[in-house]
Design a protein around this motif. Structure first.
Motif, PDB file in Angstrom:
ATOM      1  N   ALA A 101     -25.409  13.510  79.907  1.00 15.29           N
ATOM      2  CA  ALA A 101     -24.033  13.978  79.835  1.00 15.29           C
ATOM      3  C   ALA A 101     -23.097  12.963  80.501  1.00 15.29           C
ATOM      4  CB  ALA A 101     -23.905  15.329  80.511  1.00 15.29           C
ATOM      5  N   THR A 102     -23.560  12.369  81.602  1.00 17.18           N
ATOM      6  CA  THR A 102     -22.754  11.374  82.306  1.00 17.18           C
ATOM      7  C   THR A 102     -22.521  10.155  81.438  1.00 17.18           C
ATOM      8  OG1 THR A 102     -23.930  12.073  84.271  1.00 17.18           O
ATOM      9  CG2 THR A 102     -22.500  10.167  84.496  1.00 17.18           C
ATOM     10  N   THR A 103     -23.567   9.695  80.744  1.00 14.52           N
ATOM     11  CA  THR A 103     -23.439   8.553  79.857  1.00 14.52           C
ATOM     12  C   THR A 103     -22.376   8.829  78.803  1.00 14.52           C
ATOM     13  OG1 THR A 103     -25.755   8.022  80.208  1.00 14.52           O
ATOM     14  CG2 THR A 103     -24.689   7.007  78.310  1.00 14.52           C
ATOM     15  N   GLY A 104     -22.388  10.039  78.232  1.00 12.38           N
ATOM     16  CA  GLY A 104     -21.384  10.428  77.252  1.00 12.38           C
ATOM     17  C   GLY A 104     -19.975  10.348  77.817  1.00 12.38           C
ATOM     18  N   LEU A 109     -14.777   7.360  78.532  1.00 11.20           N
ATOM     19  CA  LEU A 109     -13.818   6.682  79.414  1.00 11.20           C
ATOM     20  C   LEU A 109     -13.589   5.237  78.965  1.00 11.20           C
ATOM     21  CD1 LEU A 109     -13.174   7.119  83.023  1.00 11.20           C
ATOM     22  CD2 LEU A 109     -14.065   4.860  82.522  1.00 11.20           C
ATOM     23  N   PHE A 110     -14.670   4.554  78.568  1.00  6.67           N
ATOM     24  CA  PHE A 110     -14.561   3.179  78.044  1.00  6.67           C
ATOM     25  C   PHE A 110     -13.679   3.165  76.810  1.00  6.67           C
ATOM     26  CE2 PHE A 110     -18.744   1.154  79.766  1.00  6.67           C
ATOM     27  CZ  PHE A 110     -18.187   1.156  81.032  1.00  6.67           C
ATOM     28  N   PRO A 115     -13.568  -1.005  79.095  1.00  7.52           N
ATOM     29  CA  PRO A 115     -14.540  -1.281  80.160  1.00  7.52           C
ATOM     30  C   PRO A 115     -14.005  -2.215  81.242  1.00  7.52           C
ATOM     31  CG  PRO A 115     -15.162  -2.390  78.122  1.00  7.52           C
ATOM     32  CD  PRO A 115     -14.008  -1.500  77.794  1.00  7.52           C
ATOM     33  N   ASP A 116     -12.971  -3.021  80.912  1.00  9.02           N
ATOM     34  CA  ASP A 116     -12.429  -3.968  81.896  1.00  9.02           C
ATOM     35  C   ASP A 116     -11.240  -3.401  82.668  1.00  9.02           C
ATOM     36  OD1 ASP A 116     -14.334  -5.793  81.207  1.00  9.02           O
ATOM     37  OD2 ASP A 116     -13.087  -6.772  79.697  1.00  9.02           O
TER      38      ASP A 116
ATOM     39  N   PHE B 157     -18.233  -1.921  74.009  1.00  9.89           N
ATOM     40  CA  PHE B 157     -16.813  -1.571  74.037  1.00  9.89           C
ATOM     41  C   PHE B 157     -15.917  -2.777  74.293  1.00  9.89           C
ATOM     42  CE2 PHE B 157     -18.664   2.564  74.104  1.00  9.89           C
ATOM     43  CZ  PHE B 157     -17.766   3.354  73.414  1.00  9.89           C
ATOM     44  N   GLY B 158     -16.460  -3.990  74.027  1.00  7.64           N
ATOM     45  CA  GLY B 158     -15.635  -5.183  73.997  1.00  7.64           C
ATOM     46  C   GLY B 158     -15.201  -5.748  75.340  1.00  7.64           C
TER      47      GLY B 158
END
Lengths: 175, 193
Positions: A101-104, A109-110, A115-116, B157-158
């Motif tokens: 569930a956390t991975t999802g 969020l990404f 991600p940056d 996600f790039g």
């Protein structure tokens, strides 16, 4: 980067070849040994499957009812004061319960922030230094019928909290 | 503890669902998760069997014993009360090494075997021993060196620099593990004296 991807690609085949070659050199009947070990593995999973089903149902109910989202929204004023980004709260909380569930939640969020982004980086770091407390404790203690877990939960919550605080401080100071 | 947690999660979830009118979603969620758990179990059976099969070869060839010897000083420090040649040490060493490499699926079977062996040393079969508490707290503090999964998600996600989080994550992990070790050693002293 390519080296690392190559590393993850070759890791499993490399383990296979290494162990089988060492086995052959020590005159181990490799396939017989594999079958014997595989039987033990199947038994282990069958033993924990009922626990897994029970846990995932409970997590599914809490998440689908909207209770989890309600928690995040109502705790937002508090997290804002602590300098902890509110979008990370469901992840930090779910992290203690369910890995999948956390991975999802992290992927979501990404998708939203990238991600940056600051929260993206913080989530990445946080995921690397925490574990699923309740899942791990349930699976490990239930498998041997332990009823009283003594100070395990306190210790587990402590290391998780330290991991999260460390992630926040490190993200603020590095990026 | 586990019984109450599970009950509380379900009761609160259903109560909240009935107040907000999401009971339909809750029903669907429960059934879907039950199904998903079995699907996950099927995958687990294959992957875990593959690993325990391989590990049986390694065990017969003496590979695990060699790795355990390498971990011996660490284990001696963390688990002074486990007899030197006991099987629990081997499984704990395997679990820690697998966790370090991010092979979570490989760590779990070894961890469960470690618990089984620790239970043989345990006096009260319903109460966790000090060694079990230490083992789980260290395990939960996450000794992972590199989160390869996380790097893969970041690439997907790039991210411009997917691996930039390795260093910071490693520092965070080391901090939480050190605190975990101090806590366990402290509790060990309190509980045995």
């Amino acid at each position: 980067m390519k080296m690392l991807m190559l590393f993850s690609d070759v890791m499993i085949p490399l383990i296979f070849v290494t162990i089988i070659c060492i086995g052959l050199s020590k005159k181990v009947p490799v396939f017989d040994a594999f079958i014997e070990g595989a039987k033990e593995g199947i038994k282990i999973v069958v033993d924990i499957l009922p626990t897994l089903i029970g846990l995932m149902i409970a997590v599914g109910i809490v998440s689908r009812s909207g209770l989890l989202g309600f928690f995040t929204t109502s705790l937002k004023p508090l997290t804002d004061q602590l300098g902890f980004p509110a979008p990370l709260l469901p992840i930090a909380m779910m992290r203690t319960i369910s890995a999948s569930a956390t991975t999802g939640l992290v992927l979501d969020l990404f998708k939203t922030y990238g991600p940056d982004s600051f929260v993206g980086r913080m989530a990445s770091i946080m995921m690397g230094c925490t574990e699923t407390i309740f899942y791990t404790m349930t699976i490990y203690f239930m498998s041997i019928n332990i009823k009283k877990t003594r100070y395990t939960l306190v210790g587990a919550l402590l290391v998780t909290l330290v991991g999260i605080i460390a992630s926040v401080i490190i993200t603020y100071s590095v990026f | 503890m586990i019984n109450y947690l599970w009950a509380i999660l379900i009761v609160l979830g259903v109560l909240y669902g009935s107040l907000t009118g999401t009971l339909g979603e809750v029903t669907l969620g429960a059934i879907e998760e039950a199904k998903a758990a079995v699907a996950l179990g099927v995958t687990l059976i294959g992957v875990v069997a593959m690993w325990t099969g391989l590990m049986k070869i390694a065990e017969r060839a003496g590979v695990i014993q060699a790795l355990t010897r390498y971990m011996a000083p660490v284990l001696k420090f963390l688990f002074p009360n486990i007899p030197e040649r006991h099987l629990a040490r081997k499984h704990i060493a395997t679990n820690i090494i697998a966790n370090m490499l991010g092979l979570g699926w490989a760590a779990t079977p070894a961890g469960l075997n470690a618990m089984k062996e620790l239970q043989k040393l345990n006096k009260d079969k319903e109460v966790a021993s000090i060694e079990m508490c230490t083992f789980l707290i260290i395990n939960i503090s996450s000794v992972q060196l590199i989160s390869i999964n996380m790097i893969a998600y970041r690439i997907q996600f790039g991210s411009d620099n997917p691996t930039e989080i390795i260093g910071p994550a490693l520092i965070a992990t080391i901090v939480s593990t050190i605190v975990g070790v101090i806590f366990c050693k402290f509790m060990m002293k309190v509980k045995t004296h």
